[in-house]
Design an enzyme around this catalytic site. Structure first.
Site, PDB file in Angstrom:
ATOM      1  N   ASN A  57       0.820  -1.207   0.000  1.00 51.96           N
ATOM      2  CA  ASN A  57       0.000   0.000   0.000  1.00 51.96           C
ATOM      3  C   ASN A  57       0.856   1.260   0.000  1.00 51.96           C
ATOM      4  OD1 ASN A  57       0.492  -1.036   2.640  1.00 51.96           O
ATOM      5  ND2 ASN A  57      -1.132   0.213   3.522  1.00 51.96           N
ATOM      6  N   GLU A 112       0.377   5.231   0.685  1.00 49.31           N
ATOM      7  CA  GLU A 112      -0.529   6.252   1.218  1.00 49.31           C
ATOM      8  C   GLU A 112      -0.070   7.652   0.804  1.00 49.31           C
ATOM      9  OE1 GLU A 112      -1.025   5.382   5.412  1.00 49.31           O
ATOM     10  OE2 GLU A 112      -2.156   3.553   4.939  1.00 49.31           O
ATOM     11  N   CYS A 142      -4.204   0.743  -2.473  1.00 50.68           N
ATOM     12  CA  CYS A 142      -4.015  -0.521  -1.747  1.00 50.68           C
ATOM     13  C   CYS A 142      -2.909  -1.367  -2.388  1.00 50.68           C
ATOM     14  CB  CYS A 142      -5.299  -1.339  -1.777  1.00 50.68           C
ATOM     15  SG  CYS A 142      -6.669  -0.643  -0.859  1.00 50.68           S
ATOM     16  N   GLU A 185      -3.013  -4.548  -3.190  1.00 50.31           N
ATOM     17  CA  GLU A 185      -3.487  -5.446  -4.244  1.00 50.31           C
ATOM     18  C   GLU A 185      -3.527  -4.758  -5.594  1.00 50.31           C
ATOM     19  OE1 GLU A 185      -4.769  -4.770  -1.316  1.00 50.31           O
ATOM     20  OE2 GLU A 185      -5.992  -6.400  -0.516  1.00 50.31           O
ATOM     21  N   CYS A 230     -10.347  -4.997  -0.038  1.00 48.81           N
ATOM     22  CA  CYS A 230     -11.483  -4.068  -0.139  1.00 48.81           C
ATOM     23  C   CYS A 230     -12.236  -4.288  -1.451  1.00 48.81           C
ATOM     24  CB  CYS A 230     -11.000  -2.628  -0.028  1.00 48.81           C
ATOM     25  SG  CYS A 230     -10.280  -1.977  -1.544  1.00 48.81           S
ATOM     26  N   CYS A 271     -10.425  -3.358  -4.755  1.00 49.64           N
ATOM     27  CA  CYS A 271      -9.381  -4.320  -5.152  1.00 49.64           C
ATOM     28  C   CYS A 271     -10.015  -5.588  -5.723  1.00 49.64           C
ATOM     29  CB  CYS A 271      -8.477  -4.644  -3.971  1.00 49.64           C
ATOM     30  SG  CYS A 271      -7.428  -3.246  -3.520  1.00 49.64           S
TER      31      CYS A 271
END
Ligand code: THU
Length: 161
Positions: A62, A64, A73, A75, A112, A115
């Site tokens: 990830n 940010e 993310c 993934e 999530c 993803c």
């Protein structure tokens, strides 16, 4: 009127000791990727490792951002990198795990919705199921046979004109 029932099968390994060697290897790649996460805001480090049909492994973690929605993310970082590097190679498997620095994660991390949607796109693109391996830092490991099992009634290209 009728009811539609859905079945989603998950193979549950009790711990890492039970894992077949090839799955453990991919999970270890995801664990290493998680340590490289850029997560100064949530401190929740996620790693993903995608095994491609050509045997190559592409990882992601990830990323940010101070403008929170700009982050991405693990993934999707991995999936977009894999597709950018090998646009014509199907994804065979993805292993996903996370590190919670406050308290070790004892349940498999759960991707999530965005993803799941992105991974589904590549599953559809190549017409080949992408196996999904989900792990925490300890505890059980889930093995799903495809992304579609994680996202029933998905929106897909077939709806588009
Ligand atoms: N995150 C992922 O990378 N993958 C997931 O499946 C869930 C959440 C990241 C996004 C954000 O950087 C942090 O975890 C907290 O939500």
């Amino acid at each position: 009127m009728k009811t539609i029932s859905l079945e989603s099968r998950i193979l549950v390994y009790e711990d890492r000791v039970e894992l077949p060697a090839d799955i453990l290897k991919l999970l270890v790649e995801a664990e290493h990727a998680a340590t490289r996460a850029y997560a100064p805001y949530s401190h929740f480090q996620v790693g993903a490792a995608i095994l491609m049909n050509n045997g190559q492994v592409v990882t992601g973690c990830n990323q940010e951002n101070a403008v929170y929605p700009c982050g991405l993310c693990a993934e999707r970082t991995a999936a977009f990198a894999a597709s950018a590097k090998f646009p014509e190679v199907p994804f065979s498997r993805i292993a996903i795990t996370a590190i919670n620095p406050v308290e070790p994660l004892k349940v498999p991390v759960s991707p999530c919705g965005s993803c799941r949607q992105v991974l589904y796109e590549y599953e559809q693109k190549f017409g080949q199921p992408i196996e999904v391996i989900l792990a925490g830092q300890e505890g059980p490991i889930y093995h799903l046979r495809c992304v579609a099992d994680l996202l029933p009634y998905t929106f897909h290209a077939g709806f588009l004109p």
